[in-house]
Write a protein that holds these residues in place. Sequence first.
Motif, PDB file in Angstrom:
ATOM      1  N   SER A 139     -10.010  14.677  17.536  1.00 34.22           N
ATOM      2  CA  SER A 139     -10.958  15.423  18.356  1.00 34.22           C
ATOM      3  C   SER A 139     -11.440  14.657  19.587  1.00 34.22           C
ATOM      4  O   SER A 139     -11.972  15.257  20.524  1.00 34.22           O
ATOM      5  N   MET A 140     -11.272  13.333  19.576  1.00 34.69           N
ATOM      6  CA  MET A 140     -11.774  12.514  20.679  1.00 34.69           C
ATOM      7  C   MET A 140     -10.684  11.608  21.241  1.00 34.69           C
ATOM      8  O   MET A 140      -9.914  11.019  20.482  1.00 34.69           O
ATOM      9  N   ALA A 141     -10.663  11.476  22.555  1.00 37.66           N
ATOM     10  CA  ALA A 141      -9.823  10.463  23.182  1.00 37.66           C
ATOM     11  C   ALA A 141     -10.610   9.159  23.254  1.00 37.66           C
ATOM     12  O   ALA A 141     -11.848   9.147  23.181  1.00 37.66           O
ATOM     13  N   ASN A 142      -9.911   8.069  23.387  1.00 40.63           N
ATOM     14  CA  ASN A 142     -10.521   6.747  23.558  1.00 40.63           C
ATOM     15  C   ASN A 142     -10.815   6.587  25.043  1.00 40.63           C
ATOM     16  O   ASN A 142      -9.934   6.274  25.834  1.00 40.63           O
ATOM     17  N   VAL A 143     -12.073   6.822  25.425  1.00 42.62           N
ATOM     18  CA  VAL A 143     -12.440   6.861  26.846  1.00 42.62           C
ATOM     19  C   VAL A 143     -13.374   5.715  27.209  1.00 42.62           C
ATOM     20  O   VAL A 143     -14.405   5.505  26.567  1.00 42.62           O
ATOM     21  N   ALA A 144     -12.997   4.993  28.258  1.00 41.39           N
ATOM     22  CA  ALA A 144     -13.876   3.992  28.874  1.00 41.39           C
ATOM     23  C   ALA A 144     -14.162   4.456  30.296  1.00 41.39           C
ATOM     24  O   ALA A 144     -13.348   5.160  30.914  1.00 41.39           O
ATOM     25  N   ALA A 145     -15.307   4.094  30.834  1.00 32.51           N
ATOM     26  CA  ALA A 145     -15.680   4.528  32.176  1.00 32.51           C
ATOM     27  C   ALA A 145     -16.467   3.435  32.882  1.00 32.51           C
ATOM     28  O   ALA A 145     -17.271   2.733  32.253  1.00 32.51           O
ATOM     29  N   VAL A 146     -16.235   3.298  34.180  1.00 26.75           N
ATOM     30  CA  VAL A 146     -16.943   2.279  34.953  1.00 26.75           C
ATOM     31  C   VAL A 146     -17.049   2.707  36.404  1.00 26.75           C
ATOM     32  O   VAL A 146     -16.179   3.402  36.930  1.00 26.75           O
ATOM     33  N   SER A 147     -18.144   2.314  37.039  1.00 26.85           N
ATOM     34  CA  SER A 147     -18.318   2.501  38.472  1.00 26.85           C
ATOM     35  C   SER A 147     -18.344   1.122  39.118  1.00 26.85           C
ATOM     36  O   SER A 147     -19.343   0.394  39.001  1.00 26.85           O
ATOM     37  N   PRO A 148     -17.256   0.713  39.772  1.00 23.34           N
ATOM     38  CA  PRO A 148     -17.143  -0.662  40.257  1.00 23.34           C
ATOM     39  C   PRO A 148     -17.907  -0.965  41.542  1.00 23.34           C
ATOM     40  O   PRO A 148     -17.947  -2.108  41.973  1.00 23.34           O
ATOM     41  N   GLY A 149     -18.532   0.051  42.155  1.00 29.33           N
ATOM     42  CA  GLY A 149     -19.241  -0.177  43.408  1.00 29.33           C
ATOM     43  C   GLY A 149     -18.284  -0.343  44.570  1.00 29.33           C
ATOM     44  O   GLY A 149     -17.100  -0.020  44.483  1.00 29.33           O
ATOM     45  N   VAL A 150     -18.803  -0.831  45.688  1.00 25.92           N
ATOM     46  CA  VAL A 150     -17.996  -1.032  46.895  1.00 25.92           C
ATOM     47  C   VAL A 150     -18.101  -2.493  47.323  1.00 25.92           C
ATOM     48  O   VAL A 150     -19.039  -3.197  46.958  1.00 25.92           O
ATOM     49  N   MET A 151     -17.145  -2.920  48.113  1.00 22.46           N
ATOM     50  CA  MET A 151     -17.090  -4.326  48.492  1.00 22.46           C
ATOM     51  C   MET A 151     -18.350  -4.768  49.237  1.00 22.46           C
ATOM     52  O   MET A 151     -18.777  -5.918  49.127  1.00 22.46           O
ATOM     53  N   GLY A 152     -18.979  -3.833  49.962  1.00 20.02           N
ATOM     54  CA  GLY A 152     -20.189  -4.173  50.711  1.00 20.02           C
ATOM     55  C   GLY A 152     -21.353  -4.580  49.840  1.00 20.02           C
ATOM     56  O   GLY A 152     -22.264  -5.270  50.291  1.00 20.02           O
ATOM     57  N   THR A 153     -21.348  -4.156  48.578  1.00 21.77           N
ATOM     58  CA  THR A 153     -22.444  -4.519  47.663  1.00 21.77           C
ATOM     59  C   THR A 153     -22.010  -5.495  46.578  1.00 21.77           C
ATOM     60  O   THR A 153     -22.850  -6.189  46.004  1.00 21.77           O
ATOM     61  N   THR A 154     -20.715  -5.546  46.258  1.00 15.86           N
ATOM     62  CA  THR A 154     -20.249  -6.433  45.198  1.00 15.86           C
ATOM     63  C   THR A 154     -19.528  -7.677  45.726  1.00 15.86           C
ATOM     64  O   THR A 154     -19.438  -8.685  45.029  1.00 15.86           O
ATOM     65  N   GLY A 155     -18.993  -7.585  46.936  1.00 15.25           N
ATOM     66  CA  GLY A 155     -18.209  -8.690  47.483  1.00 15.25           C
ATOM     67  C   GLY A 155     -16.811  -8.776  46.893  1.00 15.25           C
ATOM     68  O   GLY A 155     -16.075  -9.727  47.156  1.00 15.25           O
ATOM     69  N   ILE A 156     -16.442  -7.772  46.107  1.00 18.12           N
ATOM     70  CA  ILE A 156     -15.134  -7.759  45.449  1.00 18.12           C
ATOM     71  C   ILE A 156     -14.426  -6.455  45.793  1.00 18.12           C
ATOM     72  O   ILE A 156     -15.034  -5.384  45.752  1.00 18.12           O
ATOM     73  N   GLU A 157     -13.146  -6.538  46.127  1.00 16.26           N
ATOM     74  CA  GLU A 157     -12.375  -5.332  46.380  1.00 16.26           C
ATOM     75  C   GLU A 157     -12.336  -4.463  45.129  1.00 16.26           C
ATOM     76  O   GLU A 157     -12.139  -4.967  44.013  1.00 16.26           O
ATOM     77  N   THR A 158     -12.513  -3.157  45.319  1.00 13.57           N
ATOM     78  CA  THR A 158     -12.473  -2.226  44.200  1.00 13.57           C
ATOM     79  C   THR A 158     -11.170  -2.354  43.419  1.00 13.57           C
ATOM     80  O   THR A 158     -11.168  -2.350  42.175  1.00 13.57           O
ATOM     81  N   PHE A 159     -10.064  -2.498  44.124  1.00 15.27           N
ATOM     82  CA  PHE A 159      -8.771  -2.605  43.456  1.00 15.27           C
ATOM     83  C   PHE A 159      -8.735  -3.790  42.494  1.00 15.27           C
ATOM     84  O   PHE A 159      -8.219  -3.671  41.379  1.00 15.27           O
TER      85      PHE A 159
END
Length: 324
Positions: A139-159
């Motif tokens: 009945s359920m898939a194994n789901v993970a979710a994340v919002s990585p932000g943008v480079m302007g706020t994290t300093g890290i490329e989303t990719f």
Amino acid sequence: MNHIYTDLAVESREIYSKGKDIEVEGVAVKVEEQENYTITLVEVLNDEGSKKIGKPIGKYITLHSPNLDNADEDLKDEMSLVLGKEFKGLIKDYKADKVLIIGLGNWDISSDSLGPKVIERVLVTRQYFINFNKEFDESMANVAAVSPGVMGTTGIETFDIVKGIVEKIKPDIVIAVDALSSRKMDRISTTIQLSNIGINPGSGIGNKRKGLTEKTLGVPVFAIGIPTVVNAATMVNDTMDLIIDSMKQTEGVGREFYNLLDDLSKEDKYSLIDEVLSPFMGNVIVTPKDIDVIIEDLSIIIANGLNIAVHPGIDLKDVNRYIR
């Protein structure tokens, strides 16, 4: 065409065909009209079609509902079900027991916060699979979710963030959700695009970022997006079209001038407006004034549709009860 930014395949085809209902070699189009919405499938079949409309080979499904930006509860539910059905059809040929959902965008900017808002509402289950040492559930898939932000706020490329997560948890598929750019005012917040070719964050407004695709991540990548912005030239162009349509009906010398403007192709007229505005406004991006409320409603529709599509045992009654 290169300076006219859009993330929508249906618009890229319109640009190439100059608004005429003509066949584009290497591109197949199928339209289904319903009372409250229209579904358009644009399928880029080969390299020739890809070159002509500037989109990778793959399927692009557009759901357009004129009242989507001011939807009542019934329309929200209807569009959630439609999105769930269409997305389920898009992923049906892929193994999707383990799913990673990525909410792209900047949560501090309303028009770019669609991805993070959706992540708040998707049904995340990976922790239960880990805790109960389960590999599969009917009945359920194994789901993970994340919002990585943008480079302007994290300093890290989303990719780089997404690539690291994919290598760690090894999902069967990745689903990226993002705000898009359109070249038509009437598609802002009223159109949902689904695709099976991944996404290039920021491409619709001219930003260059490494794409999230099967080639770069090593797993199939699907994308869901809604256009939330247009550039200023688009807004002026649409306004001029309305003025021209009105003034063509008048008598006198002015009528000849407006007929002359009307004879220009849409792309020539757009290019002229863009050239005139550039020294004064640059690449100004415009979004609706009530975008905060719109994003909240649209994120519910997308999250509900995703929950229905990826979890075999979840229906609309479940998401309305537990997720909102």
